[in-house]
Scaffold this motif. Sequence first.
Motif, short mmCIF file in Angstrom:
data_model
loop_
_atom_site.label_atom_id
_atom_site.label_comp_id
_atom_site.label_asym_id
_atom_site.label_seq_id
_atom_site.Cartn_x
_atom_site.Cartn_y
_atom_site.Cartn_z
N SER A 18 0.83 -1.21 0.00
CA SER A 18 0.00 0.00 0.00
C SER A 18 0.86 1.25 0.00
O SER A 18 0.62 2.19 -0.78
N ILE A 19 1.84 1.30 0.88
CA ILE A 19 2.66 2.50 1.03
C ILE A 19 3.65 2.64 -0.13
O ILE A 19 3.75 3.69 -0.75
N ALA A 39 5.11 6.31 -1.33
CA ALA A 39 6.45 6.37 -0.74
C ALA A 39 7.55 5.82 -1.64
O ALA A 39 8.67 6.33 -1.65
N GLY A 40 7.25 4.75 -2.42
CA GLY A 40 8.32 4.06 -3.09
C GLY A 40 9.08 3.19 -2.10
O GLY A 40 8.79 3.19 -0.90
N ASP A 41 10.06 2.44 -2.58
CA ASP A 41 10.86 1.61 -1.67
C ASP A 41 11.70 2.47 -0.73
O ASP A 41 11.88 2.14 0.44
N LEU A 42 12.21 3.58 -1.24
CA LEU A 42 13.00 4.52 -0.44
C LEU A 42 12.50 5.92 -0.73
O LEU A 42 11.83 6.17 -1.74
N HIS A 43 12.80 6.84 0.17
CA HIS A 43 12.37 8.23 -0.02
C HIS A 43 13.51 9.17 0.36
O HIS A 43 14.18 8.96 1.39
N VAL A 44 13.71 10.20 -0.46
CA VAL A 44 14.83 11.11 -0.27
C VAL A 44 14.33 12.52 0.00
O VAL A 44 13.37 12.99 -0.63
N THR A 45 14.97 13.20 0.95
CA THR A 45 14.66 14.60 1.25
C THR A 45 15.97 15.36 1.43
O THR A 45 17.06 14.77 1.43
N TRP A 93 10.62 2.95 3.44
CA TRP A 93 9.20 3.26 3.27
C TRP A 93 8.45 3.39 4.59
O TRP A 93 7.52 4.19 4.70
N LYS A 94 8.84 2.62 5.61
CA LYS A 94 8.14 2.71 6.90
C LYS A 94 8.29 4.09 7.51
O LYS A 94 7.31 4.72 7.95
N LYS A 95 9.52 4.58 7.53
CA LYS A 95 9.77 5.89 8.12
C LYS A 95 9.19 7.00 7.26
O LYS A 95 8.69 8.01 7.78
N ALA A 96 9.24 6.83 5.94
CA ALA A 96 8.71 7.87 5.04
C ALA A 96 7.21 8.04 5.21
O ALA A 96 6.68 9.14 5.03
N ALA A 97 6.52 6.97 5.56
CA ALA A 97 5.07 7.05 5.72
C ALA A 97 4.65 7.77 6.99
O ALA A 97 3.46 8.06 7.19
N GLN A 104 4.34 3.77 11.21
CA GLN A 104 4.57 3.23 12.56
C GLN A 104 3.56 2.15 12.92
O GLN A 104 3.76 1.40 13.88
N LEU A 105 2.46 2.06 12.14
CA LEU A 105 1.48 1.01 12.39
C LEU A 105 2.11 -0.37 12.24
O LEU A 105 1.73 -1.32 12.93
N VAL A 106 3.06 -0.48 11.31
CA VAL A 106 3.72 -1.76 11.10
C VAL A 106 4.44 -2.19 12.37
O VAL A 106 4.31 -3.33 12.84
N THR A 107 5.20 -1.26 12.96
CA THR A 107 5.92 -1.56 14.21
C THR A 107 4.94 -1.87 15.33
O THR A 107 5.14 -2.81 16.12
#
Length: 705
Positions: A57-58, A63-69, A549-553, A558-561
Amino acid sequence: MRGRLEMLGIIVQIALRNLFASRLKTVIVGGIIASLSALVVLGTSLLFSIVDGMSQSIVGSIAGDLHVTNSESKDDVALYGGMMGEPDLRPMEDFSKVKKTLLSVPNVKTVVPMGVAQAMPSSGNALDLALERLRGAVKKRVAGEASASEAEAEAEYASLKDHVRQNIGLLQKDMSSLTVMVDEKTLDPGMLEDLNLAARDAFWAGFDRDPLASLEFLENKIAPLSVDGDFIFVRYVATDLDAYQQAFARMQILEGQMVPKGQRGILFPKLYYEEWVKLKTALRLDKIKEARDVNQRRIADDVELRRFVKENVRQVREIVVQLDSLKTKELVSRLQRGLDSGETDVSKLLEKLLETTDENFDARYALYYAQVAPLVKLYVMGPGDTITIKAFSKSGYLKSVNVKLYGIYAFKGLEKSGFAGMVSLLDLMTFRDLYGYLGADQVAEIKQLKEAAGSKAVDRDRAEAELFGGGGELVAEVKPAVFEDPAAALGSIARQDNEKRVYTKEEIEQGVAISAAIQLHDPSRADQTMLDIQRAAQRDGLKLKVVGWKKAAGMVGQLVTMLAVSVAVILGIIFVIAVIIIANAMVMATLQRVKEVGTVRAIGGQRRFVLGMVAVETLAIGLFFGLIGAVVGALLVELLGVVGIPAYSQEMQFVFSGPRLFPSLSGIALLVALATVLVVSFLSCLYPAFIATRITPLEAMQSED
């Protein structure tokens, strides 16, 4: 060595004999172990499936697999919002450079620019829409382009004028109510005078003498007073829409069309479109129907459904304000036939229609969509409309941008997800205009204007001297500036219409992006790729921060954790309970075998022999029934993988990555189950074994007496 093997064989024989001799104990302990094993297999498989679903979903939506800022940002990226609101992110000034660096990393497949924000879209209030239709009729009259007969055209024109007058009358009533609640002195007297003027017969008697001037007065002075067009909020992702569609394959257009390649435009998600843009009476009817048909709820027994009915009856005004006299007459005729009523007031007929019960709902629902819906605009804005988006720019002032709504989209399998189903998609160029970020063409245009005007940069300390002559002669001859190329000097005027302009890939990418989504060739190598990206950024002098992707979301990620922790806690509680119950059962069994253990001790059995006997017995039970439980758990997972677990809420659809979760059996789950069972069995046997080793031959003889 041989003696030890013989002793081990004797221990195993005694342990197995004891298992069959005490069947009740074996069944109780074995049943507990089998249940624990089945729960571990089921729980672990569900957890892995949910994590995989949320990942799809994410990763597959934003999000993609990774996210850059930008690494200099104050906060971390939170694509679905953070705990403290929207994160404070610094922009990446030139996305094209960032993209080039990221694509140099071997495992990076695609890079998509993004900017997540909120705005307020509006297509005008009911009076705006009525005036728009009247203006169209006026233009046809002036140009002599009546599409119907002259009599029909005049009837339509008169009906549209009456519709505008009707809305102005309603606006007067709203203003009267407002003056009761607030001091009339606080209102602009000119505003009330304009409204009263527009409501007079004299104004409409002279409307035809200069209809365009009259329309301009109504549009500029009266329409802004209407409160029907309240702004709604939309959360959106600004992106290169072409690159986005290629990278996120789950996206599909349901209504309208995709924004043409290289053009400006916005796409609304289906769920948002239904929940926020649809006429409220129609939306509430849809909710009642879904509750009745899907969840088997009844209006008579459900407080929420009864509230929907009452709100529909009280709010027929939102339908009435859309009706001109011709449509009103037609609707009255339709409802009289459909409701078998002689009532002539359209509001009362609508109230009767919307006074739904369990007995008449299906018929009234069908009547609404067959007879009422075709005469009104079911959605405040729809595909093809040009809407106004308002938002606060980076400088803090409110800015408006007009953009065309091209279509309605959804992510396949996430059509009713409360997270993915509420995010609109906006083109990157409009986003930059809305928030005051200059594109490469605008920077070049400003530079050209500066050069044409002869402007130059000066130091702050010398600004006064440069402006006022530094104390010298202030009188000078003023000469008009002459531009060789007026079109270049006035580029903002000569610039073609933004709605029709087609931007090149370079123009889209050579500008600001807030973040970038990265799709990988091999997602399993994400951790190593993050390190490679950091090294590439340092090599090229870019300040980038890359996250998974977890942190980017953000909060959603954090629901996953939380789910993993919840499953671990539940299994941990079951683990402790199982250890206690099994240990107690083994203690009771050991106390019932005092004579046997004492006899073994009397004939020379050492404590380690007794310890081994109890341990092998417990581990044998654990291994045998653990395998049985693992098989049962695996069968349950396979069954659920065929039937599926339904998502009963919008949030669960996002967690499941679809309307149902189809869990799959994991080999890791089987290994975890067996390991858990063996650990439980080992811990459970420690205390009973300790008790067994303390039994002496004397105690055995005393028990005989």
